[in-house]
Design a protein around this motif. Structure first.
Motif, PDB file in Angstrom:
ATOM      1  N   ILE A  11      13.897  11.207  -8.687  1.00  0.00           N
ATOM      2  CA  ILE A  11      14.757  12.270  -9.210  1.00  0.00           C
ATOM      3  C   ILE A  11      16.163  11.707  -9.260  1.00  0.00           C
ATOM      4  CG2 ILE A  11      15.597  14.621  -8.927  1.00  0.00           C
ATOM      5  CD1 ILE A  11      13.158  15.219  -7.225  1.00  0.00           C
ATOM      6  N   GLY A  12      16.611  11.330 -10.463  1.00  0.00           N
ATOM      7  CA  GLY A  12      17.910  10.679 -10.561  1.00  0.00           C
ATOM      8  C   GLY A  12      17.873   9.367  -9.800  1.00  0.00           C
ATOM      9  N   ASP A  13      18.747   9.255  -8.784  1.00  0.00           N
ATOM     10  CA  ASP A  13      18.784   8.031  -7.984  1.00  0.00           C
ATOM     11  C   ASP A  13      17.929   8.136  -6.735  1.00  0.00           C
ATOM     12  OD1 ASP A  13      20.544   9.956  -6.853  1.00  0.00           O
ATOM     13  OD2 ASP A  13      21.551   8.379  -5.723  1.00  0.00           O
ATOM     14  N   CYS A  14      17.200   9.239  -6.575  1.00  0.00           N
ATOM     15  CA  CYS A  14      16.360   9.428  -5.390  1.00  0.00           C
ATOM     16  C   CYS A  14      14.967   8.858  -5.655  1.00  0.00           C
ATOM     17  CB  CYS A  14      16.263  10.911  -5.043  1.00  0.00           C
ATOM     18  SG  CYS A  14      15.222  11.252  -3.600  1.00  0.00           S
ATOM     19  N   TYR A  15      14.477   8.094  -4.688  1.00  0.00           N
ATOM     20  CA  TYR A  15      13.170   7.442  -4.806  1.00  0.00           C
ATOM     21  C   TYR A  15      12.348   7.836  -3.589  1.00  0.00           C
ATOM     22  CZ  TYR A  15       9.810   3.558  -5.372  1.00  0.00           C
ATOM     23  OH  TYR A  15       8.675   2.795  -5.536  1.00  0.00           O
ATOM     24  N   MET A  16      11.155   8.407  -3.831  1.00  0.00           N
ATOM     25  CA  MET A  16      10.296   8.825  -2.716  1.00  0.00           C
ATOM     26  C   MET A  16       8.931   8.148  -2.841  1.00  0.00           C
ATOM     27  SD  MET A  16       9.195  12.614  -1.342  1.00  0.00           S
ATOM     28  CE  MET A  16       8.014  12.987  -2.640  1.00  0.00           C
ATOM     29  N   ALA A  17       8.471   7.579  -1.732  1.00  0.00           N
ATOM     30  CA  ALA A  17       7.168   6.925  -1.677  1.00  0.00           C
ATOM     31  C   ALA A  17       6.482   7.300  -0.374  1.00  0.00           C
ATOM     32  CB  ALA A  17       7.316   5.412  -1.792  1.00  0.00           C
ATOM     33  N   VAL A  18       5.153   7.128  -0.364  1.00  0.00           N
ATOM     34  CA  VAL A  18       4.362   7.489   0.813  1.00  0.00           C
ATOM     35  C   VAL A  18       3.356   6.375   1.092  1.00  0.00           C
ATOM     36  CG1 VAL A  18       2.783   9.170   1.831  1.00  0.00           C
ATOM     37  CG2 VAL A  18       4.586   9.947   0.284  1.00  0.00           C
ATOM     38  N   THR A  19       3.205   6.022   2.352  1.00  0.00           N
ATOM     39  CA  THR A  19       2.140   5.117   2.765  1.00  0.00           C
ATOM     40  C   THR A  19       1.085   5.930   3.506  1.00  0.00           C
ATOM     41  OG1 THR A  19       3.282   4.582   4.828  1.00  0.00           O
ATOM     42  CG2 THR A  19       3.689   3.140   2.953  1.00  0.00           C
ATOM     43  N   GLY A  20      -0.196   5.512   3.341  1.00  0.00           N
ATOM     44  CA  GLY A  20      -1.286   6.274   3.937  1.00  0.00           C
ATOM     45  C   GLY A  20      -1.800   7.356   3.019  1.00  0.00           C
ATOM     46  N   LEU A  21      -1.510   7.260   1.739  1.00  0.00           N
ATOM     47  CA  LEU A  21      -1.934   8.241   0.747  1.00  0.00           C
ATOM     48  C   LEU A  21      -2.292   7.491  -0.532  1.00  0.00           C
ATOM     49  CD1 LEU A  21      -0.057  11.528  -0.196  1.00  0.00           C
ATOM     50  CD2 LEU A  21      -0.625   9.869  -1.963  1.00  0.00           C
ATOM     51  N   PRO A  22      -3.401   7.793  -1.178  1.00  0.00           N
ATOM     52  CA  PRO A  22      -4.400   8.810  -0.850  1.00  0.00           C
ATOM     53  C   PRO A  22      -5.423   8.360   0.182  1.00  0.00           C
ATOM     54  CG  PRO A  22      -5.020   7.740  -2.897  1.00  0.00           C
ATOM     55  CD  PRO A  22      -3.709   7.132  -2.475  1.00  0.00           C
ATOM     56  N   HIS A  23      -5.430   7.056   0.510  1.00  0.00           N
ATOM     57  CA  HIS A  23      -6.378   6.554   1.500  1.00  0.00           C
ATOM     58  C   HIS A  23      -5.628   6.302   2.809  1.00  0.00           C
ATOM     59  CE1 HIS A  23      -9.125   6.147  -1.842  1.00  0.00           C
ATOM     60  NE2 HIS A  23      -8.275   5.340  -2.472  1.00  0.00           N
ATOM     61  N   SER A  24      -6.156   6.875   3.873  1.00  0.00           N
ATOM     62  CA  SER A  24      -5.483   6.764   5.167  1.00  0.00           C
ATOM     63  C   SER A  24      -5.525   5.326   5.670  1.00  0.00           C
ATOM     64  CB  SER A  24      -6.145   7.689   6.193  1.00  0.00           C
ATOM     65  OG  SER A  24      -7.518   7.336   6.357  1.00  0.00           O
ATOM     66  N   THR A  25      -4.435   4.909   6.298  1.00  0.00           N
ATOM     67  CA  THR A  25      -4.339   3.574   6.899  1.00  0.00           C
ATOM     68  C   THR A  25      -3.737   3.709   8.288  1.00  0.00           C
ATOM     69  OG1 THR A  25      -2.172   3.249   5.852  1.00  0.00           O
ATOM     70  CG2 THR A  25      -4.084   2.391   4.689  1.00  0.00           C
ATOM     71  N   PRO A  26      -4.258   2.977   9.264  1.00  0.00           N
ATOM     72  CA  PRO A  26      -3.752   3.124  10.643  1.00  0.00           C
ATOM     73  C   PRO A  26      -2.318   2.613  10.803  1.00  0.00           C
ATOM     74  CG  PRO A  26      -5.341   1.335  10.513  1.00  0.00           C
ATOM     75  CD  PRO A  26      -5.391   2.040   9.198  1.00  0.00           C
ATOM     76  N   ASP A  27      -1.901   1.653   9.966  1.00  0.00           N
ATOM     77  CA  ASP A  27      -0.565   1.081  10.127  1.00  0.00           C
ATOM     78  C   ASP A  27       0.398   1.589   9.058  1.00  0.00           C
ATOM     79  OD1 ASP A  27      -1.819  -0.119   8.022  1.00  0.00           O
ATOM     80  OD2 ASP A  27      -1.092  -2.154   8.475  1.00  0.00           O
ATOM     81  N   GLY A  58       0.792  -1.223   0.000  1.00  0.00           N
ATOM     82  CA  GLY A  58       0.000   0.000   0.000  1.00  0.00           C
ATOM     83  C   GLY A  58       0.818   1.263   0.000  1.00  0.00           C
ATOM     84  N   SER A  59       2.010   1.189  -0.576  1.00  0.00           N
ATOM     85  CA  SER A  59       2.869   2.369  -0.661  1.00  0.00           C
ATOM     86  C   SER A  59       2.750   2.980  -2.053  1.00  0.00           C
ATOM     87  CB  SER A  59       4.327   1.992  -0.383  1.00  0.00           C
ATOM     88  OG  SER A  59       5.180   3.101  -0.589  1.00  0.00           O
ATOM     89  N   GLU A  60       2.604   4.280  -2.114  1.00  0.00           N
ATOM     90  CA  GLU A  60       2.440   4.995  -3.376  1.00  0.00           C
ATOM     91  C   GLU A  60       3.734   5.702  -3.731  1.00  0.00           C
ATOM     92  OE1 GLU A  60       0.269   5.857  -6.667  1.00  0.00           O
ATOM     93  OE2 GLU A  60      -0.778   5.079  -4.906  1.00  0.00           O
ATOM     94  N   ARG A  61       4.347   5.262  -4.845  1.00  0.00           N
ATOM     95  CA  ARG A  61       5.553   5.968  -5.291  1.00  0.00           C
ATOM     96  C   ARG A  61       5.163   7.347  -5.820  1.00  0.00           C
ATOM     97  NH1 ARG A  61       7.572   6.829 -10.788  1.00  0.00           N
ATOM     98  NH2 ARG A  61       7.459   4.600 -11.277  1.00  0.00           N
ATOM     99  N   ILE A  62       5.778   8.403  -5.295  1.00  0.00           N
ATOM    100  CA  ILE A  62       5.446   9.761  -5.694  1.00  0.00           C
ATOM    101  C   ILE A  62       6.313  10.222  -6.851  1.00  0.00           C
ATOM    102  CG2 ILE A  62       5.259  12.157  -4.929  1.00  0.00           C
ATOM    103  CD1 ILE A  62       3.189  10.239  -3.720  1.00  0.00           C
ATOM    104  N   LYS A  63       7.617  10.020  -6.734  1.00  0.00           N
ATOM    105  CA  LYS A  63       8.493  10.476  -7.806  1.00  0.00           C
ATOM    106  C   LYS A  63       9.884   9.870  -7.640  1.00  0.00           C
ATOM    107  CE  LYS A  63       9.886  14.677  -5.287  1.00  0.00           C
ATOM    108  NZ  LYS A  63       9.945  16.153  -5.345  1.00  0.00           N
TER     109      LYS A  63
END
Length: 342
Positions: free
Chosen positions: A209-225, A202-207
């Motif tokens: 940039i070169g070798d940088c990788y950013m992801a977010v969990t709890g987005l767009p749907h909130s999750t308690p864990d 349930g992790s959403e990769r956002i972007k």
């Protein structure tokens, strides 16, 4: 004036081919100029001048038949109808012909246009699928649906979420010293694997940039864990790199920072659309990633309670982070979790 002359003139004035044949002998009794122009051999051999020649007697009674004939290097489509009749005891065959070449040409043009429209429609559908796939790679599905419906995306506060920030050690030297095609190919392969790991948790990769990788969990749907999911994603990323490095000449060594908090997500740009997130959690994750050693995961010590049951954590230490001041951090010992990481 004889009846034959009147008939000939009458038949010549209409755009219908008429031919009358003696049914017993097969001899042409009368025909108009239109019919003679279509089938010029008919007056001499009683055989139609067709691509597939057959005698006039072979034509079925009353059922229209389409035949082709060449007139001045042009192929005409003639619809022939046969009627059998009697006159003064003589059995006759009346053949009536209509030139339907323009009708068939029009139908062929319509079919060609329809095929062209159908081809163009399929091309547009394929292009729409490519655009959809591209946009879904750039933003969450719910954001994509809002963007396609309204043409814009309303900035939204997501709280709380957990941000994963990763980069590779020595990437700049690797790109300068190695074959750029090989480097980009391997980076693409690794990021694809990261996407698959994130999707499973349930992790959403956002972007990237070169070798940088950013992801977010709890987005767009909130999750308690969300924090635990982010830690599991980071742990699996490290395990993937360890296994990969055992069989590949290039050794990819990553640093990861994980931070929980609030972020604002929205589409930015007018001509080149990019979905991005901003906020304290993003900045904190970037600072923690910079604090990590190669193949190490650094977290905020405030996440300890959410992860302690699944991972062994290092003792808390205090570091000074730009924009945050003195902050307690911990190292996530993903090698020896208390419980098996899902």
């Amino acid at each position: 004036m004889q009846i034959q002359d009147i008939s000939a003139r009458l038949f010549g004035a209409i755009n219908i081919g008429i031919c009358i044949i003696d049914a017993d002998t097969g001899v042409i009794v009368s025909l108009n100029q239109t019919f003679e122009a279509w089938f010029c051999d008919a007056a001499q051999g009683q055989v139609l001048n067709l691509d597939e020649s057959f005698t006039l007697k072979d034509l079925p009674d009353r059922e229209p038949v389409e035949v082709r004939t060449k007139v001045k290097h042009r192929t005409l489509v003639i619809e022939l109808s046969v009627h059998k009749t009697e006159h003064e005891g003589n059995k006759l065959i009346v053949i009536e012909g209509h030139n339907i070449s323009r009708l068939r040409e029009t139908e062929a043009m319509i079919d060609s246009y329809a095929a062209m429209v159908d081809k163009r429609t399929r091309e547009l559908e394929r292009e729409n699928r490519r655009v959809e796939k591209l946009l879904l790679n750039m933003m969450p599905k719910s954001v994509y649906e809002e963007f396609m419906t309204f043409g814009c995306v309303t900035p939204r506060l997501f709280e709380p979420v957990t941000v994963i920030m990763l980069d590779f050690v020595g990437f700049t030297k690797m790109t300068a010293a190695g074959d750029p095609n090989v480097t980009v190919s391997e980076l693409n392969s690794i990021f694809t694997a990261f996407d698959q790991i994130g999707e499973h948790h349930g992790s959403e990769r956002i972007k990237t940039i070169g070798d940088c990788y950013m992801a977010v969990t709890g987005l767009p749907h909130s999750t308690p864990d969300h924090a635990l999911s982010a830690a599991r994603v980071a742990a699996k990323m490290m395990r993937f790199l360890e296994r990969r490095n055992q069989t590949h000449p290039h050794k990819w060594r990553a640093r990861i920072g994980i931070a929980s908090g609030s972020v604002v997500g929205s589409v930015v740009g007018v001509q080149k659309y990019v979905y991005d997130v901003f906020g304290p959690a993003v900045n904190m994750a970037a600072r923690l990633q910079a604090q990590s050693n190669p193949m190490e995961i650094t977290i905020c010590d405030s996440m300890r309670d959410e992860l302690i049951d699944d991972f062994k954590l290092s003792e808390a230490e205090t570091v000074s982070l730009r924009g945050f001041g003195d902050t307690q951090i911990a190292r996530l010992k993903h090698y020896q979790p208390n419980r098996k990481v899902a």
